[in-house]
Enzyme design. Sequence first.
Site, PDB file in Angstrom:
ATOM      1  N   ARG A  22       6.075  13.109   4.737  1.00 40.74           N
ATOM      2  CA  ARG A  22       4.715  13.005   4.213  1.00 40.74           C
ATOM      3  C   ARG A  22       3.690  13.800   5.033  1.00 40.74           C
ATOM      4  NH1 ARG A  22       5.259   8.290   0.931  1.00 40.74           N
ATOM      5  NH2 ARG A  22       3.084   8.427   0.330  1.00 40.74           N
ATOM      6  N   HIS A  76       7.485   6.993   6.660  1.00 36.83           N
ATOM      7  CA  HIS A  76       6.303   7.017   7.516  1.00 36.83           C
ATOM      8  C   HIS A  76       6.680   6.470   8.897  1.00 36.83           C
ATOM      9  CE1 HIS A  76       2.738   6.967   4.400  1.00 36.83           C
ATOM     10  NE2 HIS A  76       2.951   8.178   4.880  1.00 36.83           N
ATOM     11  N   CYS A 132       0.849  -1.325   7.130  1.00 33.02           N
ATOM     12  CA  CYS A 132       0.305  -0.461   6.079  1.00 33.02           C
ATOM     13  C   CYS A 132      -0.978  -1.017   5.482  1.00 33.02           C
ATOM     14  CB  CYS A 132       1.321  -0.277   4.958  1.00 33.02           C
ATOM     15  SG  CYS A 132       2.731   0.752   5.380  1.00 33.02           S
TER      16      CYS A 132
END
Length: 305
Positions: free
Chosen positions: A155, A184, A280
């Site tokens: 990403r 991530h 997150c």
Amino acid sequence: MADTRHAAPRARIMMCAPDYFEVSYSINPWMHPDDWNSRRDELTGRSADGWSLLRHKLEQLGAAIELVPPADGLPDMVFTANAAVILDGKALNATFRFPERQGETPLFRKAFDQLAARGILTEVHDMPAGVHLEGAGDCVHDINRETFFLGYGFRSDREAAPVVAELFGEQVVPLELVDPRFYHMDTCLNPLSRGHVMWVPCAFSRQGQGLIREIVGDENLIEVPMEDAEKLACNAVNLGDDIVLAEASQRMRSMVAEHGYTTHEVPIRSFGMSGGSAWCLVLRLDRHSKRGARAAQLELAEAGD
């Protein structure tokens, strides 16, 4: 007996309510829109309830919550960790790789400008054109080592590393992510308050694993059991000696307890269907470098005189 718990300074956290959260597209291996649609009403309710309980738990642990308004058509805006890298009052606004999330960038920029106007942030910066960096989702700060661990490959771009280093004045260690489940950095590496680092070794190349061991030291690494890693347990919020996460096995709870931490489980597993969990869902606005923490303490002391 003396209390050996490590108290957390008051945290300030940005969150975004899951009013429009759903799994309507797929940009990582966790996301299956058909599965979501088959249980839409149930999962929507669970997400709203779980998010509220996460907020309540963080407030119980002393955090102050700042809210950014959700936006229709941007279901992943709830994952505020991806919005920016923040340290010492400076915010570096994220740039997203996939078009589905790119609409978040101007909305988060507006929110950060408003926080700066209130004195919560001091500076707001944008990434250079053409360089992707998905905020604190891929750029994880370790205050104990004065280092950012920057995940790239899925990403974010390796080219973001010098941008982060120049703005924040901290060492930046780029690490290639190789397992698409851990797309991530915040899904597979989490520096904790006492100097330990939770991690998922298979997320990194062999070279990356060696570099992490060299920087952190084997004695400070806590390997998250795979049964927990697959439930995104590494994607946890650490406040002092408290670790807030979706779910942890008895084995994992015992492992972190041996190092002085207490786990708190909140029912946010539905967000795992989009590849996210506790980390997150929050963005720490109060993160400091060591020198920044000293300056903040001095400022508080002077204010109290």
